[in-house]
Design a protein around this motif. Structure first.
Motif, short mmCIF file in Angstrom:
data_model
loop_
_atom_site.label_atom_id
_atom_site.label_comp_id
_atom_site.label_asym_id
_atom_site.label_seq_id
_atom_site.Cartn_x
_atom_site.Cartn_y
_atom_site.Cartn_z
N TYR A 155 0.84 -1.20 0.00
CA TYR A 155 0.00 0.00 0.00
C TYR A 155 0.87 1.24 0.00
CZ TYR A 155 0.39 -0.52 5.17
OH TYR A 155 0.83 -0.69 6.45
N GLN A 208 -11.77 3.47 -4.81
CA GLN A 208 -12.31 3.90 -3.52
C GLN A 208 -12.23 5.39 -3.35
OE1 GLN A 208 -9.94 2.00 -0.49
NE2 GLN A 208 -11.57 0.59 0.05
N GLN A 209 -11.17 5.97 -3.96
CA GLN A 209 -10.82 7.33 -3.60
C GLN A 209 -11.58 8.38 -4.39
OE1 GLN A 209 -7.23 8.73 -5.01
NE2 GLN A 209 -6.78 10.06 -3.27
N ASP A 217 -7.97 1.59 -7.70
CA ASP A 217 -6.91 2.03 -6.80
C ASP A 217 -6.82 1.10 -5.60
OD1 ASP A 217 -9.03 2.83 -5.23
OD2 ASP A 217 -8.73 4.97 -5.56
N ILE A 218 -7.66 0.05 -5.60
CA ILE A 218 -7.53 -0.99 -4.58
C ILE A 218 -7.91 -2.33 -5.21
CG2 ILE A 218 -9.88 -0.56 -3.65
CD1 ILE A 218 -8.50 -1.26 -0.86
N THR A 220 -7.96 -6.63 -4.18
CA THR A 220 -7.67 -7.75 -3.28
C THR A 220 -7.84 -9.04 -4.10
OG1 THR A 220 -9.92 -7.59 -2.48
CG2 THR A 220 -8.23 -6.68 -1.07
N SER A 234 -2.93 -8.04 -1.73
CA SER A 234 -3.74 -6.83 -1.60
C SER A 234 -2.90 -5.61 -1.92
CB SER A 234 -4.37 -6.73 -0.21
OG SER A 234 -3.37 -6.56 0.75
N TRP A 235 -3.49 -4.71 -2.70
CA TRP A 235 -2.80 -3.49 -3.15
C TRP A 235 -3.75 -2.32 -2.94
CZ3 TRP A 235 -2.44 -8.16 -5.69
CH2 TRP A 235 -1.15 -8.67 -5.87
N CYS A 236 -3.27 -1.32 -2.22
CA CYS A 236 -4.07 -0.12 -2.02
C CYS A 236 -3.21 1.09 -2.37
CB CYS A 236 -4.55 -0.03 -0.56
SG CYS A 236 -5.39 1.51 -0.22
N SER A 238 -4.12 4.37 -2.11
CA SER A 238 -4.58 5.64 -1.52
C SER A 238 -4.50 5.51 0.00
CB SER A 238 -6.00 5.97 -1.97
OG SER A 238 -6.89 4.95 -1.56
N ALA A 239 -3.39 4.97 0.49
CA ALA A 239 -3.25 4.69 1.92
C ALA A 239 -2.45 5.79 2.63
CB ALA A 239 -2.56 3.34 2.10
#
Ligand SMILES: NC(=O)C1=CN([C@@H]2O[C@H](COP(=O)(O)OP(=O)(O)OC[C@H]3O[C@@H](n4cnc5c(N)ncnc54)[C@H](OP(=O)(O)O)[C@@H]3O)[C@@H](O)[C@H]2O)C=CC1
Ligand SMILES: O=C1CO[C@H](CO)[C@@H](O)[C@@H]1O
Length: 328
Positions: A155, A208-209, A217-218, A220, A234-236, A238-239
């Motif tokens: 993330y 999500q953002q 942008d996310i 799983t 899992s890749w996010c 906007s963390a």
């Protein structure tokens, strides 16, 4: 000894420190020509890096009889077009990652190179880095027993762009998707290298953002590798902070390592913890480039091919299939 004379199409960031000088440092290899769409910028790159020839037209670079092989370092949206042109000229292709915009484009590149009987390599350079070769060696030596499960977590904060400007990495027609295509491709390719192909992948991908609503942008993911190992990812993008870690768990132990960072590989078993530090190379692509050159000269094998890289594109296609964006 014969030398492989490379030409580069597209001379942006990756060619400044990671790959351009990597060609110049590799043995039996020369960088003889570069191309940028702006002739003045091509000349500037060539002069700064001591490259003898420059072009503003990719066709001229490909047709240069002193260019033996071509490295395509443009954004993914033009990898297919240039790979087909290089193959048509009967020259080996070395193309940046992700290999193309989709698995379907990768298949066309593979078919064209097969037909022209030229090799196709992809710049997933982690396949030649000592750190990951050490992880592979530990796995093969049974350091964690039978491999059961793998986890990939990444993330980082949302990308910052200038007002009114959308970077190519966030334009799907140029990048294939969002930062997932740019960065998770490295991790997925690395796990293909370490654990073999993924047989089945299921993902949830959304935005999500709200910024750049057309891209994920996310993401799983869950997988089953052909070996039977299960995995999650899992890749996010906007963390609150940046993190990147991977774990491979077996019947007797666990290996932990990062994809991008520099901390040592960690091995935990019933006997305790062992750390394996590594020295990052000065030019990060040079070890892989050396395997490409050796493969072309017939005394080595490059582990990053069109076939292996296409698997990563196909897994990414699968993971973003049901992309959901509440804004669009
Ligand atoms: N393996 C790795 O570690 C890394 C890989 N990459 C990969 O490298 C590739 C390039 O990334 P990066 O260098 O960061 O991108 P940049 O935006 O910095 O540079 C891209 C270059 O390609 C040129 N270009 C863009 N579109 C075209 C086109 N249609 N035809 C010809 N030239 C074009 C650009 O413009 P101009 O013609 O004006 O010069 C520029 O020279 C991507 O696939 C990326 O994923 C990137 C960073 C690290
Ligand atoms: O492949 C890559 C490796 O890392 C970079 C960030 O540091 C990416 O942006 C790039 O495309």
């Amino acid at each position: 000894m014969k030398r492989i004379r490379f030409g580069i199409i597209g001379c942006g960031n990756v060619t400044e420190v990671k790959s351009g000088p990597g060609f110049q440092k590799a043995e039996h290899c020369e960088l003889v020509a570069v191309m940028r769409r702006d002739a003045a910028l091509a000349e500037d790159y060539a002069r700064r890096h001591g490259v003898p020839r420059w072009y503003a037209d990719a066709g001229e670079l490909i047709g240069d009889p002193d260019v033996d092989a071509v490295y395509i370092a443009t954004p993914p949206g033009s990898h297919l077009e240039y790979a087909l042109a290089v193959a048509k000229a009967g020259k080996p292709v070395y193309v940046e990652k992700p290999m193309a915009l989709s698995g379907e484009e990768c298949s066309r590149m593979i078919a064209a190179c097969r037909e022209a009987q030229v090799p196709l390599y992809v710049a997933y350079y982690r396949r030649a880095l000592p750190r990951f070769l050490k992880v592979k060696e530990l796995l093969e030596a049974g350091a964690i027993g039978d491999v059961r499960y793998a986890a990939m977590v990444q993330y980082q904060p949302a990308p910052q762009a200038k007002e009114g400007e959308i970077p190519w990495r966030l334009q799907p027609e140029l990048s294939g998707g969002g930062l997932f295509f740019d960065l998770a491709s490295h991790t997925l390719d690395l796990f293909d290298f370490l654990l073999g192909p993924i047989a089945e992948a299921k993902g949830i991908a959304s935005n999500q953002q709200g910024q750049y609503a057309g891209i994920e942008d996310i993401v799983t993911a869950t997988y089953r590798f052909e070996s039977g190992v299960h995995g999650i990812g899992s890749w996010c993008f906007s963390a609150f902070a940046r993190e990147d870690r991977n774990e491979i768990v077996g019947s007797l132990g666990k290996l932990s390592f990062s994809t991008f960072g520099h901390e040592p590989i960690r091995l935990d078993t019933a006997d305790g913890t062992q750390l394996f530090p590594f020295e990052p190379p000065q030019h990060i692509q040079q070890p892989l480039i050396q395997t490409v050159v050796n493969d072309l000269l017939g005394f080595g094998v490059c582990a990053s091919t069109g076939e292996s890289a296409a698997r990563t594109n196909r897994v990414m296609d699968e993971l973003v299939k049901g992309f959901y964006s509440p804004q669009s």
